[in-house]
Design an enzyme around this catalytic site. Sequence first.
Site, PDB file in Angstrom:
ATOM      1  N   CYS A  78       0.652  -1.146  -0.120  1.00  0.00           N
ATOM      2  CA  CYS A  78      -0.113   0.022   0.126  1.00  0.00           C
ATOM      3  C   CYS A  78       0.705   1.345  -0.145  1.00  0.00           C
ATOM      4  CB  CYS A  78      -1.056   0.102   1.265  1.00  0.00           C
ATOM      5  SG  CYS A  78      -2.421   1.039   0.926  1.00  0.00           S
ATOM      6  N   HIS A 169      -3.145  -5.282   1.648  1.00  0.00           N
ATOM      7  CA  HIS A 169      -2.596  -5.443   2.979  1.00  0.00           C
ATOM      8  C   HIS A 169      -2.731  -7.101   3.295  1.00  0.00           C
ATOM      9  CE1 HIS A 169      -2.131  -1.291   4.214  1.00  0.00           C
ATOM     10  NE2 HIS A 169      -3.144  -1.208   3.561  1.00  0.00           N
ATOM     11  N   GLU A 171      -0.684  -8.376   5.542  1.00  0.00           N
ATOM     12  CA  GLU A 171      -0.639  -8.418   7.122  1.00  0.00           C
ATOM     13  C   GLU A 171      -1.765  -8.426   7.792  1.00  0.00           C
ATOM     14  OE1 GLU A 171      -0.029  -6.199   5.199  1.00  0.00           O
ATOM     15  OE2 GLU A 171      -0.467  -4.097   6.039  1.00  0.00           O
TER      16      GLU A 171
HETATM   17  N1  GLN Z   1      -3.569   6.365   1.275  1.00  0.00           N
HETATM   18  C1  GLN Z   1      -2.266   6.180   1.980  1.00  0.00           C
HETATM   19  C2  GLN Z   1      -1.178   6.901   0.887  1.00  0.00           C
HETATM   20  O1  GLN Z   1      -1.565   7.309   0.009  1.00  0.00           O
HETATM   21  C3  GLN Z   1      -1.979   4.702   1.710  1.00  0.00           C
HETATM   22  C4  GLN Z   1      -3.061   3.753   2.506  1.00  0.00           C
HETATM   23  C5  GLN Z   1      -2.549   2.751   3.080  1.00  0.00           C
HETATM   24  O2  GLN Z   1      -1.221   2.365   3.252  1.00  0.00           O
HETATM   25  N2  GLN Z   1      -3.419   1.753   3.706  1.00  0.00           N
HETATM   26  O3  GLN Z   1       0.188   7.059   1.348  1.00  0.00           O
END
Ligand code: GLN
Length: 194
Positions: A78, A169, A171
Amino acid sequence: MLIGVLALQGDFREHIWALQRLGVEAFAVKSLSELEKVDGLIIPGGESTSIGRIAQVTGIGERIVQLAKEGLPIYGTCAGMILLAKKIVDHPNQYTFGLMDINVQRNAYGRQIESFEVYLDVAKFGRVKAVFIRAPKIVELGKDVEVLASYDNTPVLVQQANLLASSFHPELTDDLRIHEYFVKMVADRHESVR
Ligand code: GLN
């Protein structure tokens, strides 16, 4: 073999627990000296702006780039994927490590309240539950990037040599297969450099 989880901000504890459940020695990386000890590194989810800013001012970002170019296995989830990307199309001036030949768009799957879970069919692992939270979308990828899983015709788990990234994710689920895959990447490298 020691796997570090970058712990500047974000859900690094969940990654440490996932690695520990696999019987792997894992620890939080908060400094340059801790970074030197790792055989593999996970960059967690969180806020890519915060993680990036801290990494930039501390020099940790610059060192990650050098280590990655030497072959250190790195897995970004992410926000971690955003930090690995070459470019963020909607925030072109935001700092990233620029290591993977992918361009991403932040928060492209909607807001926190629009978070969702889906099952993905991954050739290497079978059916995998994927949790998306304000996830980035890969909008462009280079020819050296292998797509391991897609959702809605968009790549969401990709690999480029020693670098692995997911929009979602793992995890936050009980399924440890993607972590296991990364641990194998680290173990293979560990064997080859010993
Ligand atoms: N929206 C976050 C970003 O742009 C990432 C979100 C996440 O890691 N769950 O950094």
